[in-house]
Design an enzyme around this catalytic site. Structure first.
Site, PDB file in Angstrom:
ATOM      1  N   ASP A   1       0.855  -1.184   0.000  1.00  0.00           N
ATOM      2  CA  ASP A   1       0.000   0.000   0.000  1.00  0.00           C
ATOM      3  C   ASP A   1       0.889   1.232   0.000  1.00  0.00           C
ATOM      4  OD1 ASP A   1      -2.149   1.684   0.062  1.00  0.00           O
ATOM      5  OD2 ASP A   1      -2.746   1.232   2.099  1.00  0.00           O
TER       6      ASP A   1
ATOM      7  N   ASP B   1       2.797   6.312   5.479  1.00  0.00           N
ATOM      8  CA  ASP B   1       1.515   6.981   5.692  1.00  0.00           C
ATOM      9  C   ASP B   1       1.484   7.606   7.082  1.00  0.00           C
ATOM     10  OD1 ASP B   1       0.867   6.026   3.226  1.00  0.00           O
ATOM     11  OD2 ASP B   1      -0.852   4.815   3.869  1.00  0.00           O
TER      12      ASP B   1
ATOM     13  N   ARG C   1       1.589  10.877  -4.389  1.00  0.00           N
ATOM     14  CA  ARG C   1       1.611  11.058  -2.932  1.00  0.00           C
ATOM     15  C   ARG C   1       3.013  11.408  -2.425  1.00  0.00           C
ATOM     16  NH1 ARG C   1      -2.340   6.173  -0.670  1.00  0.00           N
ATOM     17  NH2 ARG C   1      -4.087   6.613  -2.077  1.00  0.00           N
TER      18      ARG C   1
END
Length: 330
Positions: A161, A165, A217
């Site tokens: 993923d 994060d 991102r």
């Protein structure tokens, strides 16, 4: 002793065990051994980020030992030696830990590190000089209101993923001198469009990172303000560089964008627009940035000095990643 010098001494302690085992020639002083940016701010009852300084120093070579020490309630300085395969697990790291790789070959593979749980906070954590590969979920997840976290000189690739994060009310984090590559989703900041409790938190500094061919991102931001993105090197990012969404406030300055069609976006996909201030960036073979509104200045929280953006590719490729952490000085 001044607060800055005290933090330098405490953070230097975190690398003492590593310094004893690695030849000085194998290390480069591309950064001070003390947290800067938002991780260096005194807030929320924490004076900067010192990790496990003052705690016992241990060396781990197995997943079981790593899981044991990162989950203990006491402060620890944990040196990771060699390649540690953690299976499909996210190992929960609780407060007051330093996790640092020994030399250029320390690696965590197969799983990742999650800072904190809903009942055990992951505050005051330092992660340095580690390679992360083939994570079954995120390589590193800063979550559940973790604050004062410094992630520095790591190499992150080939995850499932996100590589890194930061979400769910986390705050006062610095991400510096890391190499992100061979992956799509690099660095998410903010859990989702509906997780509005992130508003007023997610204060994060990203500086001198190498976003090397990753798609998106770098970061993608929801709600956080101010988010400070400076002196990073973006190369060949196919979807976009930085995206500010959901009324986030992001300052993007002194970066070098090379062959990035959409270097800076306000809004992305189904997420509403965020505010962006951009200044003094280089756009080589890249598109035009999107800007919107005003953002709280990072200098209201901490001081910093920008490197010349034209020098960023040289500085960052020479200094980012593993095996390049400065040794503490006497």
């Amino acid at each position: 002793m001044s607060p800055v010098n005290r933090r330098r001494l405490l953070a230097g302690t975190a690398l003492a065990a590593v310094a004893a085992t690695v030849p000085r020639a194998a290390w480069a002083a591309s950064a001070l051994d003390v947290a800067d940016g938002f991780a260096g701010v005194n807030a929320l009852g924490q004076n900067g980020t010192t990790g496990g300084a003052g705690g016992q120093a241990v060396t781990v070579t197995t997943a079981d030992a790593l899981a044991d020490y990162v989950g203990r309630k006491e402060p620890y300085v944990i040196s990771v030696s060699g390649r540690v395969a953690v299976g499909d697990d996210m190992l929960t790291v609780v407060a007051n830990k330093t996790i640092v790789g020994v030399g250029p070959t320390a690696e965590i593979t197969g799983g990742g590190l999650q800072l904190g749980s809903t009942t055990r906070p992951g505050n005051n954590v330092i992660i340095r000089n580690l390679r992360f590969t083939n994570a079954s979920d995120d390589s590193i997840s800063v979550t559940n209101s973790a604050h004062h976290v410094w992630i520095d000189h790591c190499d992150l690739s080939d995850g499932y993923d996100g590589l890194l994060d930061i979400k769910r009310n986390s705050d006062y984090v610095t991400v510096s001198w890391n190499h992100f590559h061979d992956h799509s989703k690099a660095a998410l900041l903010g859990h989702s469009d509906t997780y509005t409790s992130d508003r007023g938190r997610l204060r994060v500094t990203y500086h001198h990172n190498f976003f090397d061919g990753t798609d998106q991102r770098h970061p993608r931001v929801r709600f956080g303000e101010p988010v400070h993105v400076y002196n990073n090197y973006y190369r060949g990012n196919s979807l976009y560089g930085v995206a500010s969404t959901m009324d986030a406030g992001v300052v993007v300055e002194g970066n070098y964008f090379e062959n990035v069609a959409h270097p800076i976006l306000s809004g992305y996909d189904k997420s509403g627009p965020g505010r962006v201030v951009e200044r003094n960036n280089v756009y080589a073979g890249s598109g035009a940035p999107e800007t919107l509104g005003a953002v709280v200045e990072p200098r209201t929280y901490y001081g910093y000095a920008l490197d010349d953006p034209a020098s960023v590719p040289r500085l960052v490729t020479a200094g980012a990643g593993v095996g390049r952490v400065g040794l503490p000085t006497a």
